[in-house]
Design a protein around this motif. Structure first.
Motif, PDB file in Angstrom:
ATOM      1  N   LYS A  93     -17.564   6.983   6.345  1.00 27.10           N
ATOM      2  CA  LYS A  93     -18.248   8.250   6.043  1.00 27.10           C
ATOM      3  C   LYS A  93     -19.756   8.141   6.282  1.00 27.10           C
ATOM      4  N   THR A  94     -20.371   7.089   5.741  1.00 34.43           N
ATOM      5  CA  THR A  94     -21.813   6.920   5.933  1.00 34.43           C
ATOM      6  C   THR A  94     -22.134   6.730   7.409  1.00 34.43           C
ATOM      7  N   THR A  95     -21.338   5.920   8.096  1.00 37.56           N
ATOM      8  CA  THR A  95     -21.555   5.692   9.531  1.00 37.56           C
ATOM      9  C   THR A  95     -21.494   7.005  10.300  1.00 37.56           C
ATOM     10  N   SER A  96     -20.510   7.841   9.989  1.00 37.71           N
ATOM     11  CA  SER A  96     -20.382   9.128  10.672  1.00 37.71           C
ATOM     12  C   SER A  96     -21.546  10.049  10.331  1.00 37.71           C
ATOM     13  N   LEU A  97     -21.936  10.073   9.061  1.00 37.65           N
ATOM     14  CA  LEU A  97     -23.044  10.930   8.635  1.00 37.65           C
ATOM     15  C   LEU A  97     -24.329  10.545   9.358  1.00 37.65           C
ATOM     16  N   VAL A  98     -24.606   9.239   9.398  1.00 34.29           N
ATOM     17  CA  VAL A  98     -25.830   8.766  10.046  1.00 34.29           C
ATOM     18  C   VAL A  98     -25.785   9.023  11.545  1.00 34.29           C
ATOM     19  N   GLU A  99     -24.630   8.838  12.158  1.00 31.67           N
ATOM     20  CA  GLU A  99     -24.513   9.078  13.600  1.00 31.67           C
ATOM     21  C   GLU A  99     -24.707  10.555  13.931  1.00 31.67           C
ATOM     22  N   ILE A 100     -24.228  11.443  13.059  1.00 32.65           N
ATOM     23  CA  ILE A 100     -24.448  12.884  13.242  1.00 32.65           C
ATOM     24  C   ILE A 100     -25.952  13.162  13.295  1.00 32.65           C
ATOM     25  N   GLY A 101     -26.690  12.602  12.333  1.00 34.02           N
ATOM     26  CA  GLY A 101     -28.141  12.822  12.284  1.00 34.02           C
ATOM     27  C   GLY A 101     -28.857  12.201  13.463  1.00 34.02           C
ATOM     28  N   ARG A 102     -28.480  10.995  13.808  1.00 29.56           N
ATOM     29  CA  ARG A 102     -29.128  10.294  14.929  1.00 29.56           C
ATOM     30  C   ARG A 102     -28.912  11.047  16.235  1.00 29.56           C
ATOM     31  N   ALA A 103     -27.673  11.486  16.476  1.00 28.03           N
ATOM     32  CA  ALA A 103     -27.374  12.213  17.710  1.00 28.03           C
ATOM     33  C   ALA A 103     -28.124  13.540  17.755  1.00 28.03           C
ATOM     34  N   HIS A 104     -28.210  14.211  16.612  1.00 31.23           N
ATOM     35  CA  HIS A 104     -28.923  15.492  16.566  1.00 31.23           C
ATOM     36  C   HIS A 104     -30.398  15.299  16.906  1.00 31.23           C
ATOM     37  N   GLU A 105     -31.023  14.295  16.285  1.00 26.86           N
ATOM     38  CA  GLU A 105     -32.450  14.095  16.540  1.00 26.86           C
ATOM     39  C   GLU A 105     -32.708  13.668  17.977  1.00 26.86           C
ATOM     40  N   ARG A 106     -31.880  12.789  18.515  1.00 23.82           N
ATOM     41  CA  ARG A 106     -32.076  12.364  19.908  1.00 23.82           C
ATOM     42  C   ARG A 106     -31.875  13.540  20.869  1.00 23.82           C
TER      43      ARG A 106
END
Length: 229
Positions: A93-106
């Protein structure tokens, strides 16, 4: 290890690109010197723990839902839409949440979006501490944003400071991890849950929550559930 619960640590995480080590055969690995083999294995371990991410169909659906809500919330003044990612421990869950944010910002950076301009923070990440009061959770937001917190500041002062900062920084995604700590059987957690609703209405960003078995905390029940989803 990068501390992503501050704006500096989050920015470092988004900036870091992990390269996948080139594949080698078992014979090539055995032919390496002890030092080269150690460096190669270190690179593999780093990539598997920090850089590798499997985009499952479930993750793709989650990401589409987040994008839809970010777009819709840009035009909503009240009743902002959010998402809750719930599951059992160890399901990423945390990995997915962080990846969502990282992909959005990039993606915002790559397209030159104003939300990723100088001084902006398109994504904010906080983790809910155990037995968390509204004021303690507000401190976590202030810590990420680097806002000074004075002892004389009231809850209202903190709410105003944080919401103003999120608006000024054009924050589009607010990631709230470990939301299972907000078990509504405890009064202070109820207050913290209400604070998140207040903050979501004031700052304009899309709130995305992640936690363990959130269905059992009460966050999805009644009026609070309607506000959180």
């Amino acid at each position: 290890m990068i501390e992503i619960a501050t704006k500096e640590g989050w920015r470092e995480h988004v900036d870091t690109a992990y390269e996948r080590p080139a594949p080698v055969t078992s014979e090539e690995l055995r032919a390496m010197s002890f030092g080269d083999r150690a460096l190669y294995n270190q690179g593999r371990a780093q990539y598997s723990q920090a850089g590798a991410f499997v985009r499952t169909p479930q993750f793709e659906a989650f990401q589409r839902a987040v994008r839809d809500r970010v777009m819709l919330n840009a035009y909503r003044r009240v009743g902002k839409l959010g998402l809750i990612l719930s599951g059992e421990p160890g399901q990423g869950k945390t990995t997915s949440l962080v990846e969502i944010g990282r992909a959005h910002e990039r993606r915002r950076r790559d397209t030159g979006h104003p939300a990723a301009g100088p001084g902006m923070l398109p994504v904010v990440y906080v983790a809910v501490p155990a037995q968390c009061s509204a004021k303690a959770l507000m401190h976590e937001f202030a810590r990420f944003l680097g806002l000074p917190v004075l002892s004389r500041m009231t809850y209202g002062d903190l709410l105003e400071a944080v919401s103003n900062a999120l608006r000024r920084c054009s924050t589009e995604l607010v990631l709230v991890d470990d939301v299972h700590h907000l078990d509504l059987k405890y009064r202070q957690n109820v207050e913290a849950s209400d604070m998140l609703k207040q903050l979501s209405e004031r700052c304009g960003g899309t709130f995305v929550y992640a936690g363990i078995a959130v269905e059992g905390t009460g966050l999805l029940d009644g009026s609070r559930g309607g506000a959180a989803i």
